[in-house]
Design a protein around this motif. Structure first.
Motif, PDB file in Angstrom:
ATOM      1  N   ILE A 163       8.637   6.388   8.754  1.00  0.00           N
ATOM      2  CA  ILE A 163      10.076   6.429   8.493  1.00  0.00           C
ATOM      3  C   ILE A 163      10.440   7.692   7.721  1.00  0.00           C
ATOM      4  O   ILE A 163      11.536   8.250   7.905  1.00  0.00           O
ATOM      5  N   ILE A 164       9.545   8.159   6.866  1.00  0.00           N
ATOM      6  CA  ILE A 164       9.787   9.427   6.176  1.00  0.00           C
ATOM      7  C   ILE A 164       9.844  10.570   7.186  1.00  0.00           C
ATOM      8  O   ILE A 164      10.697  11.462   7.103  1.00  0.00           O
ATOM      9  N   GLY A 165       8.947  10.523   8.172  1.00  0.00           N
ATOM     10  CA  GLY A 165       8.953  11.539   9.223  1.00  0.00           C
ATOM     11  C   GLY A 165      10.249  11.524  10.018  1.00  0.00           C
ATOM     12  O   GLY A 165      10.826  12.582  10.324  1.00  0.00           O
ATOM     13  N   ILE A 166      10.721  10.322  10.366  1.00  0.00           N
ATOM     14  CA  ILE A 166      11.979  10.198  11.103  1.00  0.00           C
ATOM     15  C   ILE A 166      13.149  10.681  10.252  1.00  0.00           C
ATOM     16  O   ILE A 166      14.082  11.327  10.755  1.00  0.00           O
ATOM     17  N   LEU A 167      13.090  10.404   8.962  1.00  0.00           N
ATOM     18  CA  LEU A 167      14.139  10.854   8.051  1.00  0.00           C
ATOM     19  C   LEU A 167      14.188  12.385   7.985  1.00  0.00           C
ATOM     20  O   LEU A 167      15.274  12.983   8.010  1.00  0.00           O
ATOM     21  N   ILE A 168      13.023  13.012   7.927  1.00  0.00           N
ATOM     22  CA  ILE A 168      12.961  14.481   7.908  1.00  0.00           C
ATOM     23  C   ILE A 168      13.523  15.042   9.210  1.00  0.00           C
ATOM     24  O   ILE A 168      14.284  16.016   9.202  1.00  0.00           O
ATOM     25  N   TRP A 169      13.145  14.422  10.343  1.00  0.00           N
ATOM     26  CA  TRP A 169      13.698  14.852  11.631  1.00  0.00           C
ATOM     27  C   TRP A 169      15.211  14.799  11.629  1.00  0.00           C
ATOM     28  O   TRP A 169      15.888  15.703  12.142  1.00  0.00           O
ATOM     29  N   SER A 170      15.771  13.724  11.057  1.00  0.00           N
ATOM     30  CA  SER A 170      17.220  13.530  11.088  1.00  0.00           C
ATOM     31  C   SER A 170      17.972  14.592  10.300  1.00  0.00           C
ATOM     32  O   SER A 170      19.168  14.812  10.521  1.00  0.00           O
ATOM     33  N   ILE A 191      17.479   2.667  12.987  1.00  0.00           N
ATOM     34  CA  ILE A 191      18.831   2.592  13.553  1.00  0.00           C
ATOM     35  C   ILE A 191      19.819   3.352  12.673  1.00  0.00           C
ATOM     36  O   ILE A 191      20.665   4.115  13.167  1.00  0.00           O
ATOM     37  N   LEU A 192      19.726   3.170  11.363  1.00  0.00           N
ATOM     38  CA  LEU A 192      20.623   3.852  10.433  1.00  0.00           C
ATOM     39  C   LEU A 192      20.416   5.362  10.457  1.00  0.00           C
ATOM     40  O   LEU A 192      21.386   6.137  10.462  1.00  0.00           O
ATOM     41  N   ILE A 193      19.162   5.779  10.465  1.00  0.00           N
ATOM     42  CA  ILE A 193      18.859   7.205  10.420  1.00  0.00           C
ATOM     43  C   ILE A 193      19.309   7.906  11.704  1.00  0.00           C
ATOM     44  O   ILE A 193      19.886   9.004  11.653  1.00  0.00           O
ATOM     45  N   ILE A 194      19.075   7.279  12.848  1.00  0.00           N
ATOM     46  CA  ILE A 194      19.528   7.861  14.110  1.00  0.00           C
ATOM     47  C   ILE A 194      21.054   7.930  14.137  1.00  0.00           C
ATOM     48  O   ILE A 194      21.643   8.931  14.571  1.00  0.00           O
ATOM     49  N   GLY A 224      22.907   8.256  11.579  1.00  0.00           N
ATOM     50  CA  GLY A 224      23.289   9.333  10.674  1.00  0.00           C
ATOM     51  C   GLY A 224      23.137  10.700  11.312  1.00  0.00           C
ATOM     52  O   GLY A 224      23.954  11.600  11.078  1.00  0.00           O
ATOM     53  N   HIS A 225      22.119  10.875  12.121  1.00  0.00           N
ATOM     54  CA  HIS A 225      21.860  12.182  12.750  1.00  0.00           C
ATOM     55  C   HIS A 225      22.905  12.510  13.808  1.00  0.00           C
ATOM     56  O   HIS A 225      23.454  13.614  13.829  1.00  0.00           O
ATOM     57  N   TYR A 226      23.191  11.542  14.682  1.00  0.00           N
ATOM     58  CA  TYR A 226      24.099  11.801  15.801  1.00  0.00           C
ATOM     59  C   TYR A 226      25.542  11.356  15.534  1.00  0.00           C
ATOM     60  O   TYR A 226      26.448  11.808  16.228  1.00  0.00           O
ATOM     61  N   THR A 227      25.743  10.473  14.553  1.00  0.00           N
ATOM     62  CA  THR A 227      26.917   9.617  14.346  1.00  0.00           C
ATOM     63  C   THR A 227      26.867   8.499  15.380  1.00  0.00           C
ATOM     64  O   THR A 227      26.359   8.682  16.488  1.00  0.00           O
ATOM     65  N   TYR A 228      27.405   7.359  15.007  1.00  0.00           N
ATOM     66  CA  TYR A 228      27.317   6.184  15.873  1.00  0.00           C
ATOM     67  C   TYR A 228      28.125   6.338  17.152  1.00  0.00           C
ATOM     68  O   TYR A 228      27.831   5.704  18.165  1.00  0.00           O
ATOM     69  N   ALA A 229      29.148   7.178  17.116  1.00  0.00           N
ATOM     70  CA  ALA A 229      30.005   7.339  18.289  1.00  0.00           C
ATOM     71  C   ALA A 229      29.452   8.332  19.298  1.00  0.00           C
ATOM     72  O   ALA A 229      29.977   8.437  20.414  1.00  0.00           O
ATOM     73  N   GLU A 230      28.372   9.047  18.931  1.00  0.00           N
ATOM     74  CA  GLU A 230      27.880  10.106  19.815  1.00  0.00           C
ATOM     75  C   GLU A 230      26.371  10.058  20.012  1.00  0.00           C
ATOM     76  O   GLU A 230      25.745  11.072  20.294  1.00  0.00           O
ATOM     77  N   MET A 231      25.785   8.864  19.894  1.00  0.00           N
ATOM     78  CA  MET A 231      24.360   8.719  20.128  1.00  0.00           C
ATOM     79  C   MET A 231      24.082   8.969  21.623  1.00  0.00           C
ATOM     80  O   MET A 231      24.650   8.280  22.485  1.00  0.00           O
ATOM     81  N   PRO A 232      23.242   9.962  21.986  1.00  0.00           N
ATOM     82  CA  PRO A 232      23.087  10.406  23.377  1.00  0.00           C
ATOM     83  C   PRO A 232      22.728   9.320  24.381  1.00  0.00           C
ATOM     84  O   PRO A 232      23.304   9.278  25.471  1.00  0.00           O
ATOM     85  N   VAL A 233      21.768   8.458  24.062  1.00  0.00           N
ATOM     86  CA  VAL A 233      21.368   7.416  25.007  1.00  0.00           C
ATOM     87  C   VAL A 233      22.545   6.502  25.332  1.00  0.00           C
ATOM     88  O   VAL A 233      22.777   6.135  26.492  1.00  0.00           O
ATOM     89  N   PHE A 234      23.312   6.155  24.320  1.00  0.00           N
ATOM     90  CA  PHE A 234      24.450   5.273  24.542  1.00  0.00           C
ATOM     91  C   PHE A 234      25.627   6.021  25.150  1.00  0.00           C
ATOM     92  O   PHE A 234      26.496   5.393  25.773  1.00  0.00           O
ATOM     93  N   GLY A 247      24.158  -1.400  16.007  1.00  0.00           N
ATOM     94  CA  GLY A 247      23.918  -1.288  14.568  1.00  0.00           C
ATOM     95  C   GLY A 247      24.430  -2.495  13.801  1.00  0.00           C
ATOM     96  O   GLY A 247      23.757  -2.995  12.891  1.00  0.00           O
ATOM     97  N   HIS A 248      25.595  -2.982  14.168  1.00  0.00           N
ATOM     98  CA  HIS A 248      26.154  -4.130  13.452  1.00  0.00           C
ATOM     99  C   HIS A 248      25.481  -5.432  13.861  1.00  0.00           C
ATOM    100  O   HIS A 248      25.377  -6.352  13.035  1.00  0.00           O
ATOM    101  N   PHE A 249      25.012  -5.525  15.100  1.00  0.00           N
ATOM    102  CA  PHE A 249      24.208  -6.679  15.492  1.00  0.00           C
ATOM    103  C   PHE A 249      22.933  -6.721  14.642  1.00  0.00           C
ATOM    104  O   PHE A 249      22.547  -7.774  14.124  1.00  0.00           O
TER     105      PHE A 249
END
Length: 206
Positions: A11-18, A65-68, A70-80, A98-100
């Motif tokens: 999770i630290i690695g994912i946080l650094i990526w973000s 989920i939170l970190i991703i 934060g990186h893209y914003t919830y409205a612009e996550m590429p996969v979605f 995220g809310h689920f």
């Protein structure tokens, strides 16, 4: 311990990526702060209270989920965004996921604490208390979003993530409620088995 360290360092690695070129640094800060605070609390209490691996795995997922988000914003996550385009949807539904998760994952965290601290036994009252607490957490998060928006104005638009939906707050709480009920219904018995295993090993007090 090894499993917990794997979760922590990943999770630290994912946080650094973000942190590398996030969509908006202010939104990144707002979105990842709950994950950072939660992880910090888990580290502080680790010597006194350790959750089941099931709950730690779910906490890891919630942090991702939170970190991703934060990186893209919830409205612009590429996969979605791709899902939105492929199925001609009206919005990016990553925030709904995220809310689920905001109900699904805290449900087992709260459930484990209540059981192990002998607040209440398993049964209808446990179910009711967990659902009520998760819905309260969801409502509190919506109030935090409201206050941030009030004090920062347009800077918090990506954090709010309403995407033009006037009922976004209500939908968010509904999805958190559904997540809580689904979690308790389908993972309750499995969670009990994990708690029994923990109790049988005698590693942690109940």
């Amino acid at each position: 311990m090894k499993f917990h360290l794997i979760l922590l360092f990943s999770i630290i690695g994912i946080l650094i990526w973000s942190l590398v070129n996030p969509k908006d640094m202010f939104t990144w800060f707002l979105e990842v702060t709950p994950a950072i605070l939660g992880i910090s609390v888990l580290i502080v209490i680790y010597s006194k209270f350790q959750f089941t691996n099931l709950v730690y795995s779910l906490i890891w997922l919630e942090a991702v989920i939170l970190i991703i988000g934060g990186h893209y914003t919830y409205a612009e996550m590429p996969v979605f965004n791709w899902i939105q385009d492929a199925f001609d949807l009206s919005r990016n539904y990553y925030d709904r996921l995220g809310h689920f998760a905001q109900g699904f994952i805290p449900a087992l965290i709260i459930r484990e604490v209540l059981i192990r601290k002998n607040v209440t036994k398993t049964g209808i009252w446990l179910f009711y208390i967990v659902v009520s607490m998760c819905l309260a957490i969801s409502a509190a998060y919506e109030l935090i979003e409201f206050m941030v928006a009030m004090f920062t104005g347009t800077a918090a638009e990506a954090f709010l993530g309403t995407q033009g939906d006037v009922w976004d707050t209500q939908w968010d709480m509904l999805f958190a409620l559904c997540g809580t009920i689904v979690s308790l219904t389908f993972l309750g018995r499995y969670h009990n088995k994990k708690l029994d295993q923990l109790r049988a090993r005698g590693q942690h007090k109940f």
